[in-house]
Design an enzyme around this catalytic site. Structure first.
Site, PDB file in Angstrom:
ATOM      1  N   HIS A   1       0.847  -1.188   0.000  1.00 23.70           N
ATOM      2  CA  HIS A   1       0.000   0.000   0.000  1.00 23.70           C
ATOM      3  C   HIS A   1       0.884   1.239   0.000  1.00 23.70           C
ATOM      4  CE1 HIS A   1      -3.078   2.930   1.236  1.00 23.70           C
ATOM      5  NE2 HIS A   1      -3.967   2.035   0.856  1.00 23.70           N
TER       6      HIS A   1
ATOM      7  N   ASP B   1      -7.858  -4.023  -0.776  1.00 24.72           N
ATOM      8  CA  ASP B   1      -8.380  -4.222  -2.133  1.00 24.72           C
ATOM      9  C   ASP B   1      -8.348  -5.698  -2.524  1.00 24.72           C
ATOM     10  OD1 ASP B   1      -8.812  -1.437  -2.739  1.00 24.72           O
ATOM     11  OD2 ASP B   1      -6.645  -1.237  -2.830  1.00 24.72           O
TER      12      ASP B   1
END
Length: 432
Positions: A309, A366
């Site tokens: 991330h 995600d």
């Protein structure tokens, strides 16, 4: 707030200096107030993507990427995910405090009774191509909301601003479900206001007139959790877009529509859609190890989507929460889908591989959200729409906060010009 500390910058060429006050929030990295830098020195700053620039003061969400911390109004995301609901989180983001029982009942009643969309929306919706992407339709439909309420919105009136925020939280799921059903040729379903927020949305999206929808309880629970985890994430690209548009005095409907457009990008909200495309490319569990090996080879051009991330340098705190729900959903639903098996094998392989562990490339929110949506029968093109429904709560909270900010100014970034220097126009006939 500013403290007594200043950082003095000196231009060694002309000895001009600027004393920059240090600003500190209640948590997080201090910032330098560069408001007088140009006046003092004749220089602007250069910060591509504004990754080192604070664009506003905000009391809504705090992220510590190094430590893997996410707070909504001071409350850890882990506690909210375990004990709260999406609608309560939406109230918290908007108002700054958790509601009393009476306050929540009033808020829930308002949201529930603003879920209907004007019948003229049907005409507008039917103007789209039948195969238009749901995000394209959602962007247009949200922008059109302004045409229905432009006579009822005085941005100087706090109550009208609040009501506009309520309308958006209430109507975005209705509009999103309508966009999906239109895209597959199903009749639009009206909201069933005897159901709670996420269950109501799933019914609007999946129920057919010919038979009742048998919705497993885990579906609504998982959807509510995903909405909580996606509700806000500080000054990300879409939230910054909402604030930038809002800084012009634009109404909240078009401001949020702009946020939806920003969210659509594959580097932002489209990441979970990219995860499913990657899983489809891998195709079979027997190809998982070769995919992991290719991802470690920079020359291959292959990336594992949904790992690591930009903000969280250690782990994504939302991923730890959603990982447990992912395994619970797959276990309870017993979905037989080869791609979900690929996803689980990929997670297992990456978590054990030293290459990913040392680089802290852990599965992020995600990765898991895409798997849950797939298991719930949500089509891939709707993944980013799900994200938009959840993030609407954060967008309206930031828009409301911005309207009360005495330091709010119209957004106007500077640039470093790299084009031609002044030159004279050459007549058309003389150009050869």
């Amino acid at each position: 707030m500013a403290d007594s500390t200043h950082v003095v910058l000196t231009d060694s060429d002309n000895a001009k200096t600027s004393s920059l006050p240090v600003l500190r929030g209640s948590l997080g990295t201090p910032a330098l107030d560069i408001g007088k830098l140009y006046k003092d020195t004749g220089y602007f700053t250069y910060d591509p993507g504004f990754v080192s620039t604070a664009s506003c003061r905000s009391a809504i969400t705090y992220i510590d990427g190094d430590e893997g911390v996410l707070l909504y109004r001071g409350y850890p995301i882990e506690q909210l995910a375990e004990k709260s609901s999406f609608l309560e989180v939406a109230y918290l983001l908007m108002n700054g405090e958790l509601p009393s029982k009476a306050q929540f009942a009033s808020f829930e009643h308002e949201v529930t009774h603003h879920t209907m969309m004007h019948e003229a929306f049907r005409t507008f919706l039917y103007g789209f191509r039948h195969d238009a992407h749901p995000m394209a339709m959602l962007t247009g439909m949200l922008g059109s909301l302004a045409s229905f309420y432009h006579n009822e919105l005085d941005l100087e009136d706090p109550e009208q601003r609040r009501l506009a925020a309520i309308r958006l939280i209430a109507k975005v799921p209705t509009i999103a479900a309508a966009c999906y059903r239109y895209s597959i040729g199903w009749p639009i379903r009206y909201p069933r206001n005897n159901l709670e927020y996420t269950t109501r949305f799933l019914h609007m999206m999946k129920e057919v007139p010919s038979e009742p929808l048998n919705l497993p309880p885990i579906a609504s629970k998982a959807m509510d959790l995903l909405f909580i985890l996606h509700a806000d994430h500080e000054q990300n690209a879409s939230t910054s877009t909402v604030r930038l548009v809002g800084s012009t005095g634009a109404n909240p409907y078009v401001s949020v529509a702009a946020g939806v457009a920003a969210l659509w990008g594959p580097a932002h909200g489209g990441a979970n859609e990219a995860v499913l495309k990657m899983l489809a490319e891998i195709g079979d569990v027997k190809n998982v190890q070769s995919a992991v090996d290719r991802a470690k080879n920079k020359e291959s051009g292959f990336r594992l989507m949904g790992f690591g991330h930009r903000v969280y340098k250690n782990f994504d705190p939302r991923a730890r929460i959603i990982r447990e729900m992912t395994h619970k959903v797959l276990g309870e639903l017993g979905v037989d889908d080869p791609l979900l098996e690929v996803a689980m094998r990929l997670e297992e392989a990456a978590l054990k591989d030293d290459y990913f562990v040392q680089r802290k490339l852990y599965p992020n929110v995600d990765f898991y959200s895409g798997i849950i949506y797939k298991a719930l029968g949500i089509p891939t093109e709707m993944f980013t729409v799900m994200f938009a429904i959840a993030r609407t709560a954060g967008w309206v909270a930031h828009w409301l906060e911005q309207q009360n900010d005495p330091e709010n100014k119209i957004g106007r970034p500077r640039q470093i010009y790299t084009g031609a220097t002044p030159r004279d126009y050459v007549a058309f006939d003389a150009r050869g």
